[in-house]
Scaffold this active site. Structure first.
Site, mmCIF file in Angstrom:
data_model
loop_
_atom_site.group_PDB
_atom_site.id
_atom_site.type_symbol
_atom_site.label_atom_id
_atom_site.label_comp_id
_atom_site.label_asym_id
_atom_site.label_seq_id
_atom_site.Cartn_x
_atom_site.Cartn_y
_atom_site.Cartn_z
ATOM 1 N N LYS A 72 0.845 -1.192 0.000
ATOM 2 C CA LYS A 72 0.000 0.000 0.000
ATOM 3 C C LYS A 72 0.880 1.241 0.000
ATOM 4 O O LYS A 72 1.954 1.257 0.600
ATOM 5 C CB LYS A 72 -0.897 0.046 1.241
ATOM 6 C CG LYS A 72 -1.944 -1.035 1.306
ATOM 7 C CD LYS A 72 -2.776 -0.921 2.573
ATOM 8 C CE LYS A 72 -3.810 -2.029 2.658
ATOM 9 N NZ LYS A 72 -4.579 -1.945 3.913
ATOM 10 N N TYR A 132 -5.174 5.719 -0.920
ATOM 11 C CA TYR A 132 -4.079 4.769 -0.960
ATOM 12 C C TYR A 132 -4.159 3.897 -2.205
ATOM 13 O O TYR A 132 -5.221 3.526 -2.674
ATOM 14 C CB TYR A 132 -3.986 3.934 0.316
ATOM 15 C CG TYR A 132 -5.250 3.221 0.746
ATOM 16 C CD1 TYR A 132 -5.428 1.871 0.492
ATOM 17 C CD2 TYR A 132 -6.255 3.897 1.413
ATOM 18 C CE1 TYR A 132 -6.570 1.212 0.905
ATOM 19 C CE2 TYR A 132 -7.399 3.251 1.833
ATOM 20 C CZ TYR A 132 -7.560 1.903 1.572
ATOM 21 O OH TYR A 132 -8.690 1.253 1.970
#
Length: 182
Positions: A72, A132
């Protein structure tokens, strides 16, 4: 972008380098060439956003088990969060260690979370938006998590938890798990 190593193996705090003029500023938030140079995942398949209306909203600790593990790249674009990651790779020298990072619209930092880490954040104010990138598609059968209040992790959250999902409250404690985490 300026890549700062963290206490946790393979995780990076990345400071943006804004270039400003009378219009405001411009900054790169992701560059395949620079990510490759640092040996980190540079292919992302999905971008997510979350909005939390209230201070103290906690999301996580989430991850996806192999073979659906995901990296991420997390950035707070409005407000501020304390972002916490936990290394759950059993062969890692930083296994079950955690670290917290403040991400906010003011500090222009983002966090690279490698595959094999659980990820969570708590909002530090009202009306917070977090964006994200993820390197693997969501796989419901691989979804897993850790309890935010597990004594074995000993995470000290900077604000009281005021909002949390039932699912995040129901993750098992480390002491109750029979299989490996990841």
């Amino acid at each position: 972008m300026i890549f700062h190593e963290t206490r946790l193996k393979d995780a990076y705090l990345i400071a943006l380098e804004p270039h400003g003029d009378e219009r405001g500023f411009f900054a790169r938030t992701m560059c395949k060439e620079e990510f490759d140079k640092h040996g980190i995942v540079s292919e992302f398949v999905q971008q997510n956003t979350s909005f939390s209306a209230r201070k103290g909203t906690l999301r996580g600790l989430h991850y996806q088990r192999k073979p659906h593990a995901e990296a991420k790249l997390v950035r707070c674009v409005s407000g501020g969060i304390s972002d916490v990651i936990v290394d759950i790779r059993e062969n890692s020298p930083t296994y079950l260690m955690h670290q917290a990072f403040e991400l906010s619209e003011e500090n222009c930092c983002q966090l690279y979370v490698p595959p094999g880490f659980a990820h969570s954040f708590i909002t530090l104010c009202d009306n917070v938006e977090v964006n994200y990138l993820v390197s693997a598609a969501y796989a419901p059968q691989a979804e897993d998590g850790l309890r935010y209040d597990d004594n074995e992790l000993a995470i000290r959250w900077p604000a009281p938890v005021t909002v949390i999902s039932e699912k995040d409250m129901a993750w098992p404690l480390l002491s109750d798990r029979v299989a490996s985490l990841f």
